[in-house]
Enzyme design. Structure first.
Site, short mmCIF file in Angstrom:
data_model
loop_
_atom_site.label_atom_id
_atom_site.label_comp_id
_atom_site.label_asym_id
_atom_site.label_seq_id
_atom_site.Cartn_x
_atom_site.Cartn_y
_atom_site.Cartn_z
N GLY A 141 46.38 -41.35 -0.98
CA GLY A 141 46.02 -40.64 -2.20
C GLY A 141 47.18 -40.22 -3.06
N HIS A 166 69.98 -47.23 -16.14
CA HIS A 166 69.05 -48.18 -16.75
C HIS A 166 67.63 -47.63 -16.66
CE1 HIS A 166 69.07 -49.32 -12.48
NE2 HIS A 166 67.84 -49.79 -12.66
N HIS A 168 64.65 -48.43 -15.19
CA HIS A 168 63.65 -48.63 -14.15
C HIS A 168 63.11 -47.29 -13.65
CE1 HIS A 168 64.90 -53.00 -13.00
NE2 HIS A 168 63.92 -52.98 -13.88
N ASP A 170 62.63 -46.16 -10.73
CA ASP A 170 63.36 -45.52 -9.64
C ASP A 170 64.67 -44.90 -10.11
OD1 ASP A 170 64.37 -48.08 -10.12
OD2 ASP A 170 65.09 -48.35 -8.08
N HIS A 235 71.42 -56.99 -15.01
CA HIS A 235 70.35 -56.54 -14.12
C HIS A 235 69.06 -57.18 -14.62
CE1 HIS A 235 68.45 -54.25 -11.08
NE2 HIS A 235 67.96 -53.29 -11.83
N ASP A 257 72.57 -50.40 -10.47
CA ASP A 257 71.97 -51.66 -10.02
C ASP A 257 72.58 -52.80 -10.84
OD1 ASP A 257 70.41 -50.22 -8.32
OD2 ASP A 257 68.53 -50.57 -9.35
N ASP A 289 75.82 -50.87 -5.40
CA ASP A 289 74.46 -51.30 -5.08
C ASP A 289 74.44 -52.14 -3.81
OD1 ASP A 289 71.85 -52.24 -5.15
OD2 ASP A 289 72.14 -53.50 -6.92
N SER A 461 66.21 -62.01 -8.04
CA SER A 461 66.51 -60.59 -7.90
C SER A 461 67.43 -60.12 -9.03
CB SER A 461 67.17 -60.34 -6.55
OG SER A 461 67.58 -59.00 -6.43
N HIS A 463 69.68 -57.87 -8.22
CA HIS A 463 70.72 -57.21 -7.43
C HIS A 463 71.70 -58.24 -6.88
CE1 HIS A 463 68.44 -53.42 -7.45
NE2 HIS A 463 67.38 -54.21 -7.38
N HIS A 485 72.12 -47.15 -2.73
CA HIS A 485 70.94 -47.90 -3.18
C HIS A 485 70.50 -48.93 -2.14
CE1 HIS A 485 71.83 -47.05 -7.71
NE2 HIS A 485 71.84 -45.97 -6.96
#
Length: 650
Positions: A141, A166, A168, A170, A235, A257, A289, A461, A463, A485
């Site tokens: 939930g 950046h 994103h 996260d 990235h 990243d 990273d 990716s 990364h 990271h």
């Protein structure tokens, strides 16, 4: 006579300084270190070769003893207002002419996401990134997972700003929740990241109180005593930057990243030249990273993905094309639109985050297309299947995403079937593999053609892999290295890579959330940890779902719920009504009547015993019912449902 007065004045000055030094050492509770203070030099170039102390630690020969170094640094701080001071510990002697910088990890270590790091020098702090992570399958939930802001709230007077690498989730997703804590700081972000942050703050009603300062790669800004330099990196989203922190302690480089893409879809390749310049001048520490530290070689260029997608457009023929991707992968979406135009197809978008990203990217010029290329999703039925492309969210198997609803036949505008050619242009984030696999299976059962990463190169990716990481290490040449990271296995692998390049073991630190590292030109030292954790967001509730609530949800999901309702006479304790037993997620009552009747009889016996023993406390009666029924149901079913007694007094 004049010379004697001058000598006496000098002696008084030295005596005063020695008394100050002794008071300093007493204040720091260092009497047990057996320190002798001979003379404190105000001029380190004194040719008489005097020393600050002839012994710091008794019977200690270790050059790298942390206590030696700790004392040395405190001696520096004591004499900070004076000129450089030579400090000699037994077996150790160096000039400490710079203060320390502290790095506090509040998120982003031993996990994917929730990136949140603090840098402190001379009582000035700034925050690097403020991200979220998404709940795992055990967080029933829960919508989002935030960092714990306790340490921020306790030290908000020291914090001077937030720096974003950046756009994103996260890295920016927790910013609205931080501002809701009354912590209003200037936010330094590149244009796309800034636009996404503004959109988030607008949703939360916080845009007017926010101070978002737009920066670009190559620019430098002052935050307290630190100067922050933004460095262009590649990235999976435009406008990504690494940073160089020019502090009184030295230069600390954080890559953010990144990957090294020599042929990026938009903009320039990573600014390796600037990383090399910093390395030549001297870098105190590198934080880099680690997401792809396990993978050898180089990350494939984004150009290869676009060539694969062009080939798949050709293979699709007369079928409708549906592409699921990260909404934030703006460069790839821009190229997909270009390919669609080349094939004469119209483009529609599905998913709130997808629409939001594209609107902001178009406004800032990162996505360009002809005026009539993009159509509203409601107009898809006006075109033949071979004339349209639908770009949607749901590449990670999110249960409420647009693609998931299409797979289950619950999307209110799109019905997929045999004439749909579906491309999953994303790799499952660790932990999402099963959810993504389930969606692929459901789409295949509906007759769709499904293309995913293991079949074609439809995703790369964002990364860096091992060879790219080696490039950064070799160029930056840091004194200390901290992998960031990534999960613990990624951090360990990155640390091993740094050591393979010649870095000493003692100069590499693999940490965890909550760790505090103190760095200066002499040593790297771990300090006591700070409070960390995770705050769960469920609907509009923030932090009201904790471990106990999650435990109850798992309990309900595994074994179900039994509700026992009974009405008692308040004075006599006699049963006036019931007991009634309601089962939810445990057994189907109509098929388990003997079990339910036996449970009712047990409740009646418990209530009779309580009445005879003159027990009228509701809490005690409820506990007896719960304990007795729990044992009974486990004996009969080997299941342990949650028991919820409800007693009404009449």
């Amino acid at each position: 006579m004049g010379k004697n007065n001058k000598r006496n004045s000098t002696n008084r000055s030295k005596t005063g300084r020695n008394k100050q030094f002794e008071k300093f050492m007493s204040d720091w509770n260092m009497d047990n270190f057996n320190i002798k203070s001979d003379k404190i030099l105000s001029d380190p170039k004194d040719k008489r070769k005097k020393t600050v102390s002839d012994k710091i630690l008794k019977n200690t020969n270790s050059v790298n003893n942390p206590k030696n170094l700790f004392i040395a640094n405190k001696l520096y701080q004591y004499n900070r207002e004076r000129k450089k001071t030579i400090v000699k510990a037994k077996g150790y002697g160096k000039i400490i002419d710079k203060p320390s910088i502290k790095i506090m990890f509040l998120g982003g270590l031993n996990e994917i996401g929730k990136n949140f790091t603090l840098f402190e020098c001379l009582d000035d702090i700034f925050i690097l990134d403020c991200g979220i992570t998404f709940p795992n399958e055990e967080m029933l939930g829960v919508d989002l997972v935030l960092p714990d802001f306790t340490y921020i709230e306790r030290n908000k007077e020291k914090i001077k700003g937030i720096v974003i690498t950046h756009g994103h989730e996260d890295h920016i997703g927790a910013i609205p929740y931080l501002l809701k804590q009354g912590i209003n700081l200037p936010i330094y972000a590149t244009p796309l990241a800034g636009g996404l942050i503004k959109s988030k703050l607008k949703e939360h009603g916080l845009l007017k109180q926010a101070n978002i300062i737009s920066v670009t790669a190559g620019r430098r800004v002052n935050i307290g005593c630190m100067n922050i330099e933004f460095i262009h990196v590649n990235h999976s989203i435009p406008d990504a930057v690494g940073i160089a922190i020019h502090s009184p302690a030295g230069v600390v480089v954080h890559t953010g990243d990144f990957k090294v893409d020599f042929t990026p879809l938009q903009g320039d390749m990573i600014d390796l030249q600037r990383f090399a310049e910093l390395g030549r001048r001297g870098v105190l520490a590198l934080l880099a990273d680690s997401t792809n530290a396990e993978k050898s070689g180089y990350t494939i260029t984004e150009q290869k993905v676009i060539r694969s997608i062009e080939e798949l457009f050709h293979q699709a023929g007369s079928k409708r094309i549906i592409i699921a991707s990260f909404a934030s992968n703006v460069n790839r979406i821009s190229q997909i639109i270009r390919i669609a135009e080349n094939y004469g197809r119209k483009v529609a978008f599905s998913g709130r985050s997808m629409l939001n990203y594209i609107a902001i990217a178009k406004e800032l010029g990162y996505v360009k297309f002809e005026k009539d290329t993009v159509i509203d999703i409601d107009r898809l039925s006006e075109y033949a299947d071979e004339d349209v492309v639908l770009i949607t969210t749901g590449s990670q198997g999110e249960p409420m995403s647009a693609l998931a609803r299409m797979a289950s036949g619950e999307h209110n505008k799109i019905c997929v079937g045999i004439n749909d050619f579906i491309i999953l242009s994303a790799r499952p984030i660790p932990g999402n593999e099963k959810a993504v696999g389930d969606i692929i299976d459901r789409l295949l059962k509906r007759g769709c053609t499904v293309i995913y990463e293991s079949m074609y190169e439809v995703h790369v990716s964002g990364h860096a892999c091992q060879e790219e990481l080696k490039i950064i290490h070799t160029l930056v040449k840091p004194k200390y290295f901290i992998p960031v990271h990534g999960e613990h296995k990624h951090l360990i692998k990155h640390a091993e890579l740094a050591k393979s390049l010649g870095m000493d073991d003692e100069n590499v630190f693999v940490g965890d959330n909550g760790n505090v590292i103190e760095l200066n030109e002499v040593y790297m030292n771990q300090l006591p940890s700070v409070p960390v954790g995770q705050v769960l967001v469920d609907g509009i509730g923030i932090g009201d779902v904790g471990s106990i609530v999650l435990r109850d949800r798992r309990h309900l999901g595994q074994d179900g719920l039994i509700i026992v309702v009974v009405a008692l006479d308040k004075k006599t304790g006699n049963v006036e009504s019931g007991p009634d037993i309601v089962s939810r997620g445990f057994v189907y009552v109509r098929e388990s009547e003997p079990l339910i009747e036996s449970a009712k009889n047990r409740v009646i016996c418990i209530l009779d015993d309580c009445r005879v023993q003159n027990v009228h406390e509701w809490g005690i009666i409820k506990s007896k019912i719960k304990d007795n029924l729990s044992k009974f149901f486990f004996e009969k079913t080997r299941r342990n449902p949650m028991i919820l007694p409800i007693i009404m007094d009449i």
